[in-house]
Design an enzyme around this catalytic site. Structure first.
Site, PDB file in Angstrom:
ATOM      1  N   GLU A 207       0.012  -0.994   5.907  1.00 21.47           N
ATOM      2  CA  GLU A 207       1.076  -0.408   6.736  1.00 21.47           C
ATOM      3  C   GLU A 207       0.865   1.084   6.913  1.00 21.47           C
ATOM      4  O   GLU A 207       1.062   1.627   8.002  1.00 21.47           O
ATOM      5  CB  GLU A 207       2.449  -0.680   6.103  1.00 21.47           C
ATOM      6  CG  GLU A 207       3.615  -0.439   7.063  1.00 21.47           C
ATOM      7  CD  GLU A 207       4.148   0.988   7.069  1.00 21.47           C
ATOM      8  OE1 GLU A 207       4.964   1.305   7.948  1.00 21.47           O
ATOM      9  OE2 GLU A 207       3.737   1.802   6.221  1.00 21.47           O
TER      10      GLU A 207
ATOM     11  N   ASP B 210       0.849  -1.207   0.000  1.00 23.83           N
ATOM     12  CA  ASP B 210       0.000   0.000   0.000  1.00 23.83           C
ATOM     13  C   ASP B 210       0.874   1.242   0.000  1.00 23.83           C
ATOM     14  O   ASP B 210       2.050   1.195   0.368  1.00 23.83           O
ATOM     15  CB  ASP B 210      -0.954   0.019   1.206  1.00 23.83           C
ATOM     16  CG  ASP B 210      -0.244   0.121   2.554  1.00 23.83           C
ATOM     17  OD1 ASP B 210       0.853  -0.473   2.709  1.00 23.83           O
ATOM     18  OD2 ASP B 210      -0.784   0.794   3.462  1.00 23.83           O
TER      19      ASP B 210
END
Ligand code: BES
Ligand code: ZN
Length: 456
Positions: free
Chosen positions: A152, A87
Site C-alpha cells: 500500500e 507494510d
C-alpha cells in the site's frame, strides 16, 4: 462471555500480539527488507489461523505477498471484505525517534512504533475482533474475508491485478478498511471521501557536467533556477493550481455538503501545532476541512540540485530535480492529470534545457454513498465502541484500493478509522493510542453484529 466481554478480558494478550507484529520491520519500499515482508505476511497468516480462520493463504505477487483468508460461518448472512496493509513506511529520519521504531514502546497510553497506526494496529483490531468471537465460542454473525497487502505504501502496484484474478473468491456485500483517523479524541468519524494521488518527478538538465560558478556563473542559465521558476509558477496568488485543465473534472461541492463539512469539529489547535509558524494556507474561498478533503492540491515533496551537504561549494549544477505530488478529488483521473502535468511542465522548458517529467505512481479518489445501510451500521458500531455518534467527513489521504474495490469488485467501502490526527503517520514517533486499539476491536465486533442485523 460475549465477544466484547472476551475482547475486554484479553486486552493485554491482544496488545502483546500487536507488539510482536510491530517488531517486524516490513518496509515495502526498501529491497533490503524483502525477507521481513515475507516474515510479516507469514506472521499475519499464522495469527489469522490462531484467531479461528481455517482458510488462510499467502499469495505470491510480482511484488510482496497478499494474505488472504476467509471464514464463511454465516450462511445466508452478509459477507464483509476486510482490507488492511501490513507494510509500513521507512522509519527515517531515525535520529528523531524517541524510542527505536521497531521496538514498540508504551508511553502515556500511546504505543510508539512504525506502523502502530498505519496500518498494523488498525488491521489487528479486525483480527482481534475475530479472535474474540472464536475465544467466546461464537461464530461471527456475518461471513468475513480478509485481504492484507504488503504494497500500500508504494501505491499498490500489484493489487488491482490480484483482485481481478481472484474476483470470484472475493465476492462480498461490503468492504471495510481501518486505515484512517478520527476527527479528534473522543469524536469518531465516518470517512466517506478520500483523495487520489498523482506522483511525478521532474528533471531539468543543462550543461553536460557541473561547472565552476566563478568561471561560468552569470554566463550560463542555471537549471536549478529554471526548475525553481517552474515550481513557483504551479500555484497562483489565490492558491489555485495553474496547470491548464486541472480543475475541469473536479466535482463541485454543493451547499448541503458544505454545511455537513462545516459541522465537523475540526481540531484547529492540533492543526496549528503541526503547521507551526507556517500556519494555514490554501485555495481562497474554501475552509480548511474543504481544502484538505474535497479540493485537490499540489505539493513539492522533494528537491535536489547542486551542493546540499554541509558548508559551501561553489558550483553551477548540471541538473535539478523535484518530486511533486497532487492529491486529487472525484472525478479527476490520476493518469489524465499526470498527462496534463507533463505537458504543462515540459512546455515550460527554456531553450538549452531538457525538461523530463515522469509519473511515479498514483491512486484514484473515492467517494462513498453516506446513506448505505453498512455506513449506518458502522455509525451505530462507532457509537458503541467510542460512546459518541460519529460525524461524516472527507479525508485528504489516499488508499488506492478503495477505488479498485468499487471498480473491480463492485464493493462500496466503509472507512472505520481509529487513528488520531496527531499519530505522526509516515513521520518519526508514529503512535497509536492503546485505548483506540481496544475500542477499535470492540467497534469491529459491534460492526459485524450491526451488519448482520441491517438490511443489505
Ligand atoms: N493510511 C494512509 C492513508 C490515509 C491517511 C488516509 C490518513 C486517510 C487519512 C495510507 O497508508 C497512505 O499513506 N497512503 C498513501 C498512498 C500512496 C502511497 C499511494 C498516501 O496517502 O500518501
Ligand atoms: Zn501510510
Amino acid at each position: 462471555m460475549t465477544p466484547i466481554e472476551q475482547a475486554r478480558a484479553d486486552r493485554q494478550g491482544a496488545l502483546n500480539r500487536l507488539v510482536e507484529f510491530l517488531r517486524i520491520p516490513s518496509v515495502s519500499t526498501d529491497p533490503s527488507h524483502g525477507a521481513d515482508m515475507r516474515r510479516a505476511a507469514d506472521w499475519l497468516a499464522e495469527r489469522l489461523r490462531g484467531a479461528g480462520v481455517d482458510r488462510v493463504r499467502v499469495d505470491e505477487t510480482p511484488g510482496h505477498p497478499v494474505v488472504h483468508a476467509e471464514l464463511l460461518a454465516a450462511p445466508g448472512a452478509a459477507t464483509v471484505l476486510v482490507y488492511g496493509h501490513y507494510d509500513v513506511q521507512p522509519p527515517d529520519p531515525i535520529a528523531l525517534w524517541e524510542s527505536p521504531p521497531f521496538e514498540p514502546s508504551l508511553r502515556d497510553g500511546d504505543l510508539y512504533a512504525r506502523g502502530a497506526c498505519d496500518d498494523k494496529g488498525q488491521l489487528m483490531a479486525h483480527v482481534e475482533a475475530l479472535a474474540a468471537y472464536t475465544a467466546a465460542g461464537i461464530a461471527p454473525p456475518v461471513n468475513v474475508k480478509y485481504v492484507f497487502e504488503g504494497e500500500e505504501e508504494i501505491g499498490s502496484p500489484n493489487l488491482a491485478a490480484w483482485l481481478s484474478a481472484h474476483a470470484s473468491e472475493l465476492e462480498a456485500d461490503v468492504a471495510v478498511i481501518s486505515d484512517n483517523a478520527m476527527v479528534a479524541p473522543g469524536q469518531p468519524s465516518l470517512v466517506y471521501g478520500l483523495r487520489g494521488l498523482a506522483y511525478m518527478e521532474i528533471e531539468v538538465s543543462g550543461a553536460p557536467g557541473d561547472l565552476h560558478s566563478g568561471l561560468y556563473g552569470g554566463a550560463v542559465r542555471n537549471p536549478a533556477s529554471a526548475l525553481a521558476g517552474i515550481l513557483a509558477g504551479l500555484h497562483d496568488a489565490q492558491g489555485r493550481i495553474t496547470i491548464p485543465g486541472f480543475y475541469d473534472r473536479v466535482r463541485p461541492l454543493d451547499d448541503a455538503e458544505r454545511a455537513l463539512l462545516a459541522r465537523v469539529p475540526f481540531d484547529l489547535t492540533a492543526f496549528n501545532r503541526a503547521a507551526g509558524r507556517a500556519g494555514a494556507w490554501g485555495e481562497a474561498g474554501y475552509s480548511l476541512i474543504e481544502r484538505l478533503g474535497a479540493r485537490p492540491s499540489l505539493d513539492i515533496n522533494g528537491m535536489g540540485s547542486g551542493w546540499t551537504g554541509p558548508g559551501a561549494k561553489t558550483v553551477l549544477p548540471a541538473k535539478a530535480s523535484a518530486k511533486v505530488s497532487m492529491r486529487l478529488v472525484p472525478d479527476q483521473d490520476p493518469e489524465a492529470i499526470a498527462a496534463l502535468f507533463k505537458a504543462h511542465v515540459e512546455g515550460l522548458s527554456e531553450p538549452g534545457f531538457s525538461v523530463e517529467v515522469r509519473s511515479l505512481h498514483g491512486g484514484r479518489p473515492a467517494l462513498i454513498d453516506r446513506d448505505l445501510p453498512a455506513m449506518q451500521a458502522a455509525g451505530r458500531a462507532l457509537e458503541q465502541g467510542f460512546g459518541k455518534a460519529p460525524v461524516f467527513t472527507r479525508e485528504g489521504g489516499t488508499i488506492p484500493v478503495v477505488a479498485d474495490l468499487a471498480s473491480i469488485l463492485g464493493l462500496p467501502t466503509v472507512m472505520l478509522g481509529f487513528g488520531l490526527p496527531d499519530d505522526n503517520l509516515h513521520a518519526p514517533n508514529e503512535k497509536f493510542r492503546v485505548e483506540h486499539f481496544h475500542r477499535g476491536t470492540e467497534t469491529v465486533i459491534a460492526f459485524l453484529d450491526e451488519l448482520a442485523k441491517s438490511a443489505r
